[in-house]
Enzyme design. Structure first.
Site, PDB file in Angstrom:
ATOM      1  N   HIS A  66     -17.858  -3.170 -10.840  1.00  5.28           N
ATOM      2  CA  HIS A  66     -17.362  -3.038  -9.458  1.00  5.28           C
ATOM      3  C   HIS A  66     -18.463  -2.545  -8.510  1.00  5.28           C
ATOM      4  O   HIS A  66     -18.307  -1.554  -7.797  1.00  5.28           O
ATOM      5  CB  HIS A  66     -16.148  -2.084  -9.426  1.00  5.28           C
ATOM      6  CG  HIS A  66     -15.341  -2.180  -8.178  1.00  5.28           C
ATOM      7  ND1 HIS A  66     -13.984  -1.945  -8.129  1.00  5.28           N
ATOM      8  CD2 HIS A  66     -15.686  -2.480  -6.897  1.00  5.28           C
ATOM      9  CE1 HIS A  66     -13.529  -2.088  -6.906  1.00  5.28           C
ATOM     10  NE2 HIS A  66     -14.557  -2.417  -6.124  1.00  5.28           N
ATOM     11  N   GLU A  87      -9.419  -0.935 -14.305  1.00  5.54           N
ATOM     12  CA  GLU A  87     -10.619  -0.107 -14.096  1.00  5.54           C
ATOM     13  C   GLU A  87     -10.226   1.367 -14.066  1.00  5.54           C
ATOM     14  O   GLU A  87      -9.153   1.700 -13.561  1.00  5.54           O
ATOM     15  CB  GLU A  87     -11.259  -0.468 -12.746  1.00  5.54           C
ATOM     16  CG  GLU A  87     -11.982  -1.773 -12.750  1.00  5.54           C
ATOM     17  CD  GLU A  87     -12.566  -2.103 -11.361  1.00  5.54           C
ATOM     18  OE1 GLU A  87     -12.778  -1.178 -10.542  1.00  5.54           O
ATOM     19  OE2 GLU A  87     -12.779  -3.289 -11.102  1.00  5.54           O
ATOM     20  N   ARG A 104     -10.622  -7.830  -6.649  1.00  5.23           N
ATOM     21  CA  ARG A 104      -9.889  -6.817  -7.402  1.00  5.23           C
ATOM     22  C   ARG A 104      -9.520  -7.424  -8.752  1.00  5.23           C
ATOM     23  O   ARG A 104      -9.106  -8.589  -8.830  1.00  5.23           O
ATOM     24  CB  ARG A 104      -8.617  -6.374  -6.672  1.00  5.23           C
ATOM     25  CG  ARG A 104      -8.837  -5.474  -5.466  1.00  5.23           C
ATOM     26  CD  ARG A 104      -9.377  -4.080  -5.851  1.00  5.23           C
ATOM     27  NE  ARG A 104      -9.565  -3.199  -4.708  1.00  5.23           N
ATOM     28  CZ  ARG A 104     -10.728  -2.993  -4.077  1.00  5.23           C
ATOM     29  NH1 ARG A 104     -11.825  -3.604  -4.481  1.00  5.23           N
ATOM     30  NH2 ARG A 104     -10.802  -2.149  -3.062  1.00  5.23           N
TER      31      ARG A 104
HETATM   32  N1  LIG Z   1     -16.330  -5.813  -5.688  1.00 10.33           N
HETATM   33  C1  LIG Z   1     -16.578  -5.069  -4.638  1.00 10.33           C
HETATM   34  O1  LIG Z   1     -17.483  -4.262  -4.670  1.00 10.33           O
HETATM   35  C2  LIG Z   1     -15.788  -5.265  -3.385  1.00 10.33           C
HETATM   36  C3  LIG Z   1     -14.500  -5.729  -3.421  1.00 10.33           C
HETATM   37  N2  LIG Z   1     -13.804  -5.924  -2.259  1.00 10.33           N
HETATM   38  C4  LIG Z   1     -12.433  -6.459  -2.348  1.00 10.33           C
HETATM   39  O2  LIG Z   1     -12.436  -7.738  -1.746  1.00 10.33           O
HETATM   40  C5  LIG Z   1     -11.303  -7.867  -0.923  1.00 10.33           C
HETATM   41  C6  LIG Z   1     -11.605  -8.832   0.197  1.00 10.33           C
HETATM   42  O3  LIG Z   1     -12.549  -8.235   1.080  1.00 10.33           O
HETATM   43  P1  LIG Z   1     -12.774  -8.847   2.526  1.00 10.33           P
HETATM   44  O4  LIG Z   1     -13.166 -10.267   2.408  1.00 10.33           O
HETATM   45  O5  LIG Z   1     -13.706  -7.965   3.242  1.00 10.33           O
HETATM   46  O6  LIG Z   1     -11.339  -8.701   3.130  1.00 10.33           O
HETATM   47  P2  LIG Z   1     -10.745  -9.468   4.366  1.00 10.33           P
HETATM   48  O7  LIG Z   1      -9.488  -8.777   4.703  1.00 10.33           O
HETATM   49  O8  LIG Z   1     -11.779  -9.614   5.427  1.00 10.33           O
HETATM   50  O9  LIG Z   1     -10.433 -10.933   3.782  1.00 10.33           O
HETATM   51  C7  LIG Z   1      -9.494 -11.171   2.795  1.00 10.33           C
HETATM   52  C8  LIG Z   1      -8.882 -12.532   3.101  1.00 10.33           C
HETATM   53  O10 LIG Z   1      -8.027 -12.894   2.028  1.00 10.33           O
HETATM   54  C9  LIG Z   1      -6.967 -13.640   2.597  1.00 10.33           C
HETATM   55  N3  LIG Z   1      -5.854 -13.729   1.669  1.00 10.33           N
HETATM   56  C10 LIG Z   1      -4.867 -12.833   1.431  1.00 10.33           C
HETATM   57  N4  LIG Z   1      -4.010 -13.306   0.509  1.00 10.33           N
HETATM   58  C11 LIG Z   1      -4.473 -14.542   0.154  1.00 10.33           C
HETATM   59  C12 LIG Z   1      -4.029 -15.533  -0.767  1.00 10.33           C
HETATM   60  N5  LIG Z   1      -2.924 -15.370  -1.500  1.00 10.33           N
HETATM   61  N6  LIG Z   1      -4.764 -16.661  -0.884  1.00 10.33           N
HETATM   62  C13 LIG Z   1      -5.885 -16.849  -0.153  1.00 10.33           C
HETATM   63  N7  LIG Z   1      -6.328 -15.951   0.754  1.00 10.33           N
HETATM   64  C14 LIG Z   1      -5.636 -14.814   0.897  1.00 10.33           C
HETATM   65  C15 LIG Z   1      -6.655 -12.889   3.873  1.00 10.33           C
HETATM   66  O11 LIG Z   1      -5.941 -13.709   4.780  1.00 10.33           O
HETATM   67  C16 LIG Z   1      -8.032 -12.524   4.367  1.00 10.33           C
HETATM   68  O12 LIG Z   1      -8.536 -13.457   5.287  1.00 10.33           O
HETATM   69  C17 LIG Z   1     -11.015  -6.437  -0.439  1.00 10.33           C
HETATM   70  O13 LIG Z   1      -9.652  -6.275  -0.111  1.00 10.33           O
HETATM   71  C18 LIG Z   1     -11.394  -5.612  -1.623  1.00 10.33           C
HETATM   72  O14 LIG Z   1     -10.264  -5.459  -2.442  1.00 10.33           O
HETATM   73  C19 LIG Z   1     -14.382  -5.722  -1.048  1.00 10.33           C
HETATM   74  C20 LIG Z   1     -15.658  -5.259  -0.958  1.00 10.33           C
HETATM   75  C21 LIG Z   1     -16.448  -4.921  -2.120  1.00 10.33           C
HETATM   76  O1  LIG Z   2     -14.914  -1.954  -0.198  1.00 10.97           O
HETATM   77  C1  LIG Z   2     -14.174  -2.154  -1.173  1.00 10.97           C
HETATM   78  O2  LIG Z   2     -12.995  -2.512  -1.074  1.00 10.97           O
HETATM   79  C2  LIG Z   2     -14.707  -1.939  -2.512  1.00 10.97           C
HETATM   80  O3  LIG Z   2     -14.207  -2.454  -3.467  1.00 10.97           O
HETATM   81  C3  LIG Z   2     -15.884  -1.050  -2.625  1.00 10.97           C
HETATM   82  O4  LIG Z   2     -17.073  -1.695  -2.608  1.00 10.97           O
HETATM   83  C4  LIG Z   2     -15.717  -0.217  -3.842  1.00 10.97           C
HETATM   84  O5  LIG Z   2     -16.550   0.860  -3.790  1.00 10.97           O
HETATM   85  P1  LIG Z   2     -16.064   2.342  -4.083  1.00 10.97           P
HETATM   86  O6  LIG Z   2     -15.302   2.791  -2.923  1.00 10.97           O
HETATM   87  O7  LIG Z   2     -15.187   2.351  -5.286  1.00 10.97           O
HETATM   88  O8  LIG Z   2     -17.315   3.093  -4.271  1.00 10.97           O
END
Ligand SMILES: NC(=O)C1=CN([C@@H]2O[C@H](COP(=O)(O)OP(=O)(O)OC[C@H]3O[C@@H](n4cnc5c(N)ncnc54)[C@H](O)[C@@H]3O)[C@@H](O)[C@H]2O)C=CC1
Ligand SMILES: O=C(O)C(=O)[C@H](O)COP(=O)(O)O
EC number: 1.1.1.290
Length: 375
Positions: free
Chosen positions: A255, A238, A209
């Protein structure tokens, strides 16, 4: 049953078509009036699901978000109104991991600094952080994890302190949710002080994010330190990134790190399964049947001579440079940002590419990277 779905969510027709009447909407501009008579609401990260949005609706049976992050959804509100909610944890983790890995390979080529010799810190060791780690592990790159929450929960992996890792790492890849509360908030986790503490020639990647990095501070630090290299898929504010930041970034995208076809299909499919559970019907559709075949059939690989050859193989699946170029040409204002995301449909994951000859040979590690082995 009336189903309102974000127009950018693929496979909704195939999966939900028999369950009700579908209306597609622009998720960014969705209004309470549009939601008023919906039974099911399917959103993505751009829709704020809050009191205002659902205030006129008395019949909502299910809200689903085809995303990993849930910072756009007031889950407490939905729970207080007895409306079941599901997101899609892990759906696009592989896509994010491969994006981060390919971005590192691209920087390695651009600056002639082999990734193999780098030390990588992964901040946040959940789904996307672990997917990044798997790619690095497969290729044999040294990495360390920081995740104080998982450490507290007794996760058996070894974890390190964030500031220790900033002093240790050549590459830092961010994979945390955005949080403002709790013991380990992530809002501006990388503030001026931590950005200034980056090692000489450090690479910083943000695929989680935008607000995890103070973007104004990043502009300031980067203007003074050309040695730092940046990969940004997410931006503070964004869909309107700070325009002064974009030219300072080596690889810049809107993103879309999680935007593989597989990841999107998984996201919609997980919501389909969740809705079937909620309404008590059997989920009889199959995820595999949704995906088209890959444009390449089978590639015979008997050697990966060097890192450049590995990058060439990765680019055959996803050439990240295309998205970077397109973003700079037309994606940096709010309309262009959303338009590029809306039309982003072509990308596949490593598993789409079938490799022959890779099994049992000196390149069998490619299967750990995610490529499919066909013997
Ligand atoms: N750019 C994109 O297209 C995407 C972005 N995202 C973002 O990435 C984030 C992470 O996704 P996942 O890995 O699937 O989530 P997840 O929930 O599986 O893992 C996130 C990890 O971050 C850890 N965490 C929380 N606060 C922390 C801190 N201060 N320091 C270190 N670790 C900390 C948590 O304990 C957790 O294990 C999502 O919440 C979403 O905002 C996710 C998917 C796609
Ligand atoms: O899964 C998340 O969290 C993400 O950041 C997504 O990949 C973002 O995709 P949209 O929902 O904005 O299409």
């Amino acid at each position: 049953m009336k189903i309102i779905a974000d127009e950018n969510m693929p496979y909704v027709d195939s999966l939900f078509g028999e369950l009700g009447e579908i209306e597609y909407v622009n998720g960014r501009t969705l209004t309470p009036e549009q939601v008023a008579d919906a039974d099911v609401l399917l959103v993505r990260s751009v829709t704020q699901v809050n009191e205002a949005l659902v205030s006129q609706n008395q019949q909502l049976k299910f809200v689903g978000s085809a995303t990993i992050g849930t910072d756009h959804v007031d889950k407490a509100l939905l729970a207080s109104r007895g409306i079941p909610f599901s997101n899609a944890p892990g759906c696009n983790a592989t896509a994010v991991g491969e994006y981060a890995f390919i971005a590192m390979l691209e920087l390695a080529q651009r600056y002639q600094q082999p990734l193999k010799n780098k030390r990588v810190a992964i901040i946040g060791a959940g789904n996307t952080g672990s997917a990044t780690a798997r790619c690095l592990q497969a290729y044999g790159v040294e990495y360390r994890l920081c995740d104080p929450l998982l450490a507290e929960q007794g996760d058996s992996r070894q974890f390190f302190d964030l500031d220790e890792l900033i002093a240790w790492a050549d590459v830092i890849s961010l994979h945390v949710p955005i949080t403002k509360e709790g013991d380990f908030p992530t809002w501006y986790l990388f503030d001026q002080k931590r950005l200034e503490a980056l090692k000489p020639d450090a690479w910083l990647l943000n695929c989680c994010r935008g607000e995890v990095i103070d973007n104004r501070a990043l502009i300031d630090v980067k203007q003074k330190r050309d040695d730092i290299k940046l990969v940004l898929d997410v931006w503070e504010g964004e869909p309107s990134p700070m325009l002064a930041l974009v030219p300072l970034v080596d690889i810049a995208t809107p993103h879309i790190a999680g935007y593989s076809l597989e990841g999107k299909a998984r996201g919609t499919f997980m919501l389909y399964e969740a809705l079937c559970r909620v309404v008590g019907i059997a989920a009889d559709k199959k995820l595999d049947s949704l995906l088209p075949s890959f444009f390449l059939d089978v590639i015979n690989v008997h050697e990966v001579a060097d890192e450049r050859a590995l990058l060439t193989l990765c680019r055959a699946v996803y050439d990240l440079r295309d998205d970077d170029v397109r973003f700079r040409q037309s994606g940096t204002d709010r309309l262009g940002f959303d338009k590029m995301r809306k039309n982003h449909r072509h990308r596949r994951e490593f598993s789409a590419l079938k490799l022959e000859n890779a099994k049992g040979s000196e390149v069998n590690w490619l299967s750990f990277l995610g490529f499919s082995n066909v013997g």
